[in-house]
Design a protein around this motif. Structure first.
Motif, mmCIF file in Angstrom:
data_model
loop_
_atom_site.group_PDB
_atom_site.id
_atom_site.type_symbol
_atom_site.label_atom_id
_atom_site.label_comp_id
_atom_site.label_asym_id
_atom_site.label_seq_id
_atom_site.Cartn_x
_atom_site.Cartn_y
_atom_site.Cartn_z
ATOM 1 N N LEU A 102 -25.158 -1.566 -0.425
ATOM 2 C CA LEU A 102 -25.499 0.066 -0.513
ATOM 3 C C LEU A 102 -25.680 -0.181 -1.943
ATOM 4 N N PRO A 103 -27.309 0.837 -2.148
ATOM 5 C CA PRO A 103 -27.176 1.290 -3.617
ATOM 6 C C PRO A 103 -26.919 2.153 -3.744
ATOM 7 N N GLU A 104 -27.547 3.155 -4.602
ATOM 8 C CA GLU A 104 -26.968 4.308 -4.739
ATOM 9 C C GLU A 104 -27.138 4.967 -4.360
ATOM 10 N N PRO A 105 -26.428 5.992 -3.616
ATOM 11 C CA PRO A 105 -27.357 7.255 -2.651
ATOM 12 C C PRO A 105 -27.912 7.700 -2.567
ATOM 13 N N HIS A 106 -28.824 8.319 -3.786
ATOM 14 C CA HIS A 106 -29.947 9.181 -4.941
ATOM 15 C C HIS A 106 -30.983 7.953 -3.974
ATOM 16 N N LEU A 107 -31.084 6.910 -3.795
ATOM 17 C CA LEU A 107 -31.870 5.801 -3.420
ATOM 18 C C LEU A 107 -32.208 5.618 -2.203
ATOM 19 N N ILE A 108 -30.734 5.744 -1.653
ATOM 20 C CA ILE A 108 -31.238 5.524 0.016
ATOM 21 C C ILE A 108 -31.573 7.140 0.429
ATOM 22 N N GLU A 109 -31.217 7.742 0.117
ATOM 23 C CA GLU A 109 -32.215 9.460 0.288
ATOM 24 C C GLU A 109 -33.797 9.385 0.607
ATOM 25 N N GLN A 110 -34.441 9.032 -1.363
ATOM 26 C CA GLN A 110 -35.565 8.880 -1.400
ATOM 27 C C GLN A 110 -36.405 7.912 0.000
ATOM 28 N N LEU A 111 -36.070 7.018 0.500
ATOM 29 C CA LEU A 111 -36.156 5.479 1.477
ATOM 30 C C LEU A 111 -36.251 6.718 2.856
ATOM 31 N N LYS A 112 -34.827 7.401 2.732
ATOM 32 C CA LYS A 112 -34.839 8.283 4.505
ATOM 33 C C LYS A 112 -35.606 9.104 4.306
ATOM 34 N N SER A 113 -36.451 10.109 2.838
ATOM 35 C CA SER A 113 -37.515 10.683 2.862
ATOM 36 C C SER A 113 -39.002 11.064 3.651
ATOM 37 N N TRP A 114 -39.378 9.509 3.505
ATOM 38 C CA TRP A 114 -40.290 8.924 4.282
ATOM 39 C C TRP A 114 -39.952 8.917 5.415
ATOM 40 N N GLY A 115 -38.877 8.205 6.344
ATOM 41 C CA GLY A 115 -38.898 7.751 7.875
ATOM 42 C C GLY A 115 -38.359 6.121 7.685
ATOM 43 N N ALA A 116 -37.834 6.052 6.498
ATOM 44 C CA ALA A 116 -37.448 4.621 6.455
ATOM 45 C C ALA A 116 -35.783 4.829 7.495
ATOM 46 N N THR A 117 -36.112 3.244 8.077
ATOM 47 C CA THR A 117 -34.430 2.910 9.108
ATOM 48 C C THR A 117 -33.850 1.961 8.082
ATOM 49 N N ILE A 118 -32.524 1.965 7.860
ATOM 50 C CA ILE A 118 -31.956 1.366 6.917
ATOM 51 C C ILE A 118 -30.934 0.923 7.156
ATOM 52 N N LEU A 119 -30.825 -0.720 6.993
ATOM 53 C CA LEU A 119 -29.814 -1.652 7.460
ATOM 54 C C LEU A 119 -28.785 -2.396 6.904
ATOM 55 N N SER A 120 -27.820 -2.691 6.946
ATOM 56 C CA SER A 120 -26.919 -3.598 5.814
ATOM 57 C C SER A 120 -26.142 -4.605 7.138
ATOM 58 N N SER A 121 -25.453 -5.590 6.035
ATOM 59 C CA SER A 121 -24.986 -6.221 6.789
ATOM 60 C C SER A 121 -23.481 -6.166 5.763
ATOM 61 N N ALA A 122 -22.514 -5.924 7.503
ATOM 62 C CA ALA A 122 -21.459 -5.988 6.854
ATOM 63 C C ALA A 122 -20.157 -7.533 8.035
ATOM 64 N N THR A 123 -20.005 -7.922 7.178
ATOM 65 C CA THR A 123 -18.914 -9.000 7.172
ATOM 66 C C THR A 123 -16.854 -8.820 8.068
ATOM 67 N N THR A 124 -17.606 -7.544 7.867
ATOM 68 C CA THR A 124 -16.191 -7.285 8.278
ATOM 69 C C THR A 124 -15.862 -6.593 9.191
ATOM 70 N N LEU A 125 -14.484 -5.915 9.858
ATOM 71 C CA LEU A 125 -14.689 -3.978 10.285
ATOM 72 C C LEU A 125 -14.883 -3.420 9.285
ATOM 73 N N GLU A 126 -13.929 -3.420 8.226
ATOM 74 C CA GLU A 126 -14.511 -2.348 7.672
ATOM 75 C C GLU A 126 -15.602 -2.349 6.667
ATOM 76 N N GLU A 127 -16.207 -3.086 6.405
ATOM 77 C CA GLU A 127 -17.334 -2.883 5.848
ATOM 78 C C GLU A 127 -18.183 -2.554 6.836
ATOM 79 N N ALA A 128 -18.284 -2.974 7.643
ATOM 80 C CA ALA A 128 -19.115 -1.687 8.929
ATOM 81 C C ALA A 128 -18.579 -0.353 8.733
ATOM 82 N N LEU A 129 -17.857 -0.145 9.251
ATOM 83 C CA LEU A 129 -17.456 1.332 9.137
ATOM 84 C C LEU A 129 -18.129 2.210 7.666
#
Length: 346
Positions: A134-161
């Motif tokens: 993931l990018p830095e939290p402040h970048l995600i917060e900007q995306l979510k501020s306009w209602g964006a849904t965020i997806l990301s890839s996990a290849t292990t259970l630890e990454e998913a959590l």
């Protein structure tokens, strides 16, 4: 059963996997216009190219499209790494009479940044996904501020959590069978990578957000199997590689249609990160995982120089022939037709 992916407003719970290097907006538009979700790989686009693609998408589709970005940690070019890598590749440079002094070592793979957010802000896209964490939290917060849904890839259970704990709305469970780059980001240990069949139920059991199954899903039977494991939807890439809306090269298409496609392997020699592709000469002679490969993405320029010369002679010896383990779904039909065919499983 995991939560549905209603927040994506899909009629068909299929996401076309973003495939950098072999597609642009046309494939994404064709898939999204069927009621599934197309994806635009953005990691290799300049800011100007990204802006133009977003204009095209806005004009040609009213449905949401997933915009996918890399989140690798940007590093400086390591001269000592390059010296060793050049030495390893010297026999091939000699074979193709390549003057290494003319190889441009710059790379166009850029991690997600504030500059990307600034371009996206004009369009306020509804779906954005990330690979390599993931990018830095402040970048995600900007995306979510306009209602964006965020997806990301996990290849292990630890990454998913980790993803669930860091503002991700939907997790893409990328099994070992998947083509292209592994999305691994909490570890570099390839022995942690497991099949889709093993990964999806583990993640579904452990998280409360929707899970998308990815890797080795190529047809209706694969979709049914993934949904039976608890997935809320599937991500499919390899099956789209022959569609006319892609710019998959002739050599890549020929490999997908040949017996070569029966043998894929994970390799780091083309970019510096593990990725699955059809086995070719470079992988056999340099080794699938070569410890001297420069860090991502600085292996690319030198391999690209060899690729250019080999392809000019009609050879795929140095071409990254990205593909998953299951190429049986590759079909020479339009993307919309393929998507509807896949949707019959649902």
């Amino acid at each position: 059963m995991n939560p549905p992916i209603n927040l994506l407003n899909l009629n068909i719970p299929i996401i076309q996997a973003p495939m950098a290097g072999v597609q642009g907006s046309q494939l994404a538009i064709a898939v999204s216009n069927t009621g599934a979700m197309g994806s635009l790989p953005c990691a290799m686009l300049t800011l100007e190219q990204l802006h133009q693609e977003l204009i095209t998408i806005e004009h040609e589709s009213k449905n949401p499209i997933n915009l996918n970005f890399f989140c690798h940690k940007k590093t400086q070019l390591d001269d000592s790494e390059q010296v060793i890598w050049f030495q390893k590749l010297q026999p091939f440079f000699d074979e193709y009479k390549i003057d290494t002094h003319h190889i441009n070592l710059e790379t166009n793979r850029q991690p997600f940044s504030q500059a990307h957010v600034d371009v996206l802000a004009e369009f306020k896209p509804k779906v954005i996904s990330f690979h390599f964490g993931l990018p830095e939290p402040h970048l995600i917060e900007q995306l979510k501020s306009w209602g964006a849904t965020i997806l990301s890839s996990a290849t292990t259970l630890e990454e998913a959590l980790y993803l669930q704990n860091h503002q991700v709305d939907i997790i893409i469970a990328q099994g070992l069978e998947a083509g292209g780059h592994r999305g691994m980001f909490l570890t570099e240990d390839l022995t942690t990578q497991v099949s889709t069949l093993a990964l999806v139920p583990q993640i579904v059991e452990a998280v409360t957000v929707p899970v998308i199954a990815a890797g080795g899903i190529a047809n209706a039977q694969g979709i049914k199997a993934a949904m039976a494991l608890g997935a809320s939807g599937v991500q499919i890439g390899t099956s789209y590689l022959l569609c006319p809306e892609t710019n998959t090269s002739l050599l890549h298409r020929q490999a997908l249609l040949s017996d070569e496609a029966k043998h894929t392997a994970i390799t780091n020699i083309f970019t510096g990160r593990p990725a699955r592709g059809i086995v070719n000469k470079a992988m056999r002679q340099l080794g699938f995982i070569n410890s001297f490969t420069p860090s991502f993405p600085y292996a690319t320029p030198t391999m690209s120089a060899l690729r250019k010369e080999a392809e000019a002679k009609g050879k795929n010896d140095f071409t990254p022939l990205w593909a998953g383990q299951n190429t049986s779904g590759c079909t020479l039909i339009p993307a919309a037709e393929l998507t509807k065919l896949l949707a019959k499983a649902l």
